[in-house]
Design an enzyme around this catalytic site. Sequence first.
Site, short mmCIF file in Angstrom:
data_model
loop_
_atom_site.label_atom_id
_atom_site.label_comp_id
_atom_site.label_asym_id
_atom_site.label_seq_id
_atom_site.Cartn_x
_atom_site.Cartn_y
_atom_site.Cartn_z
N ASP A 76 32.93 90.29 -27.53
CA ASP A 76 32.45 89.96 -26.19
C ASP A 76 33.57 89.57 -25.25
O ASP A 76 34.69 89.24 -25.67
CB ASP A 76 31.40 88.85 -26.23
CG ASP A 76 31.94 87.53 -26.78
OD1 ASP A 76 32.71 87.57 -27.75
OD2 ASP A 76 31.58 86.47 -26.24
N GLU A 134 31.46 84.86 -28.65
CA GLU A 134 32.51 83.85 -28.77
C GLU A 134 32.74 83.11 -27.47
O GLU A 134 33.16 81.95 -27.48
CB GLU A 134 33.82 84.51 -29.23
CG GLU A 134 34.91 83.54 -29.64
CD GLU A 134 35.82 83.09 -28.50
OE1 GLU A 134 36.59 82.13 -28.70
OE2 GLU A 134 35.74 83.68 -27.40
#
Length: 364
Positions: A76, A134
């Site tokens: 991400d 994350e």
Amino acid sequence: MTAGPVALDLESDVVELTRTICDIPSVSGSEAPLADAVESALRGYGHLDVLRDGDAVVARTSLGRASRVVIAGHLDTVPIASNLPVRVVGSGADAVLHGRGTVDMKGGVAVQLHLAATVPAPVHDVTWVFYDNEEVEAVRNGLGRLARERPELLAGDFAVLCEPSNAAVEGGCQGTLRVEVSVPGVAAHSARSWKGVNAIHGAAEVLQRLVAYEAAEVPVDGLVYREGLNAVGVRGGIAGNVIPDSCVVTVNYRFAPDKSLADAEAHVRSVFSGFALEVVDASPAARPGLDRPAAAAFVRAVGGEPKPKFGWTDVARFAEIGVPAVNFGPGDPELAHTDDEHCPASSITACERALRAWLTGRAG
């Protein structure tokens, strides 16, 4: 008809692979298209056992080696800021990739993918981990989910997190604690302000304590970590003609790995004694662990002088489960999350070469 995942050529030039995966948007919570592409590409390699957990993809070798290493990276990014598709400036070794994810951390993910495909017989068994969420609150973190629900997938003798580190070893990481400091007041009409108590004005004491705060520099295992305590948000007030009866100052504490979460919370509460305080997010620090044999061997293999990691990374999750870990990936971490995020092609290729030499036993 629903289109399938984007086809990734994992054996292509690692810089071009970086560009390709950066151009698949994957803001936290929307990683599925990239995870689909990663999973589909990895399943094409017979030397890898591949499994999917939500939007995390894990690929493992099972060669019976004497040791197992885990090499991980998150899929991400923070939100896009009109900085996709990737823009390439220059060419060849002098090229620079500009765009969201080039630093944090799809350059590292591209290195992982390329090596997973092109090093079928590493000297260690390898677990390649590509995970989601994350860049958001810790409870959503995909690596944390795997640690809780599938801890056997993260077992190993050593771990490398391909977070940006300028292709140099960064040991450990700072912990992070986010708190909300509440300031009470009494509501009143702003035309009769003396009838109330302005909570926003009362927040001046909280801010003054922050202005006066002297951040520590803390040596841990031979590396020096600089701490920080900062206001990162203020909210209060309900209307332009109402004296606010509450104000909340959000404060972030970045602390050295000599402290536990309990130590960090106690310190922040002491700074803001007299105010109500609520912890809203917390992640532990990780000691460098460079004295551990596996970590020391990695440092010797890739070279360079280790540095402290300023910022929190998931090396802390590995530390919690007893796996020594370091940060090692392409790109300047100071450019992470910036609108002008950019990474030199040379940093990506340097990282790929160093990890390949280590995995094939050709380092040194």
